[in-house]
Design an enzyme around this catalytic site. Sequence first.
Site, PDB file in Angstrom:
ATOM      1  N   ASP A 185       0.804  -1.219   0.000  1.00  0.00           N
ATOM      2  CA  ASP A 185       0.000   0.000   0.000  1.00  0.00           C
ATOM      3  C   ASP A 185       0.838   1.271   0.000  1.00  0.00           C
ATOM      4  O   ASP A 185       2.020   1.272   0.323  1.00  0.00           O
ATOM      5  CB  ASP A 185      -0.953   0.008   1.197  1.00  0.00           C
ATOM      6  CG  ASP A 185      -0.220  -0.096   2.529  1.00  0.00           C
ATOM      7  OD1 ASP A 185       0.809  -0.796   2.603  1.00  0.00           O
ATOM      8  OD2 ASP A 185      -0.684   0.523   3.512  1.00  0.00           O
ATOM      9  N   GLU A 203      -0.438  -1.891   5.229  1.00  0.00           N
ATOM     10  CA  GLU A 203       0.537  -1.785   6.320  1.00  0.00           C
ATOM     11  C   GLU A 203       0.479  -0.419   6.989  1.00  0.00           C
ATOM     12  O   GLU A 203       0.724  -0.296   8.187  1.00  0.00           O
ATOM     13  CB  GLU A 203       1.957  -2.039   5.789  1.00  0.00           C
ATOM     14  CG  GLU A 203       3.018  -2.224   6.872  1.00  0.00           C
ATOM     15  CD  GLU A 203       3.528  -0.924   7.475  1.00  0.00           C
ATOM     16  OE1 GLU A 203       3.841  -0.911   8.677  1.00  0.00           O
ATOM     17  OE2 GLU A 203       3.589   0.097   6.742  1.00  0.00           O
TER      18      GLU A 203
END
Length: 396
Positions: free
Chosen positions: A83, A140
Amino acid sequence: MTTATPVEHIRRWSDELTDIRRDLHAHPELGFEEHRTARLVCDQLSAASIEHHSGVGKTGIVAVIRGRSDLGGRRIGLRADMDALPMQEETDVAYRSRYDGRMHGCGHDGHTTMLLAAARYLSETRNFDGIAYMIFQPGEEGHAGAKAMIEDGLFERFPAERVYALHNWPALPPGRIGITPGPAMAAADRIEIVIDGRGGHGAHPHIAVDPVLVAGHIITAVQSIVSRNVSPLDTAVISLCSMQAGNPGAMSVIPAHARLVGTVRTFRPKTQDMIEQRLHELVGSIATAFGAHAEVKYERVYPPTINHDVDAEFVAEVAESLIGRDNVMRNLEPSMGAEDFSFMLQARPGAFARLGQGGAERGCFLHSSRYDFNDSVIPLGAGFLASLAEKAMPIT
């Protein structure tokens, strides 16, 4: 069987890997929204005829690579995060983010590319005995994607015995790898303090109860917790990073409410508990002293990332076999940053290493609006990840 080292083998694909990384950089996606990223990962895995399973922990993917044999029954997990961050990119590179308010400011585009390269190498060579699970993790950056994958049955469906991860590190020069035995990254907690006073006219403050004044005293007093309650031999950080109160266009209006938001970073649960308790005590008593009311919301977001000693030693040995002892930092200082790989290390033994990429000397830090991943380190990072699988599951 290839005669080249994993790094040399993967370096042959450098141009292709750079294109993949830059494509990911240009199309950043936030936590649990990594749909395009997941499709790209799946397409690359399919092109290499690698078995993979999508939708693990929402947008996560796990690739399964079987070695040349499975006599030892060993299983190793290698993880990369996918991400991006909700921030505006301020670089002038041709592949800069195409979206306002989204940027790969932490290098997860590089991490994803390195794990794809490691997967392709392991699939082509299969120079190991067992099964390697390549874990492409979503969310994350504050979304606890690792926890989501675990709760979705990650280690039941893909029973890795040990798990490893690699994060780029601008403070280390390219060509170096660092490992921290024991606590490597801090726990990350979120704090929110809401102060309720009584609004009024700025010219008549004696009639009001000013929450801005209360907030100022809280901000100052909170800093005494680390300096006067935490042992000098321990480490902790309290940062109040946001304050919201009043209206900038109303210079003479005392607001009724104020809100502070920040973070607490610790390594030891005992210190974490103490800070939470002291925050409640200080905030409540200060507000009461000024005739206001305040409450603390304390949210434990990520636990500390604690490397297992045996695995930290193993990681260092693998790194030394690739780049030599002089290029491996076996006792890299811990970081007060946080990592949700911590959830995986709570579930399985393993270690979190850091890959030098340089840039800090130019102000290119993680989470900076001018950050960019160093493409030249992709072969080393990917080769290191692949070597972890080969060394952990050698053919006998």
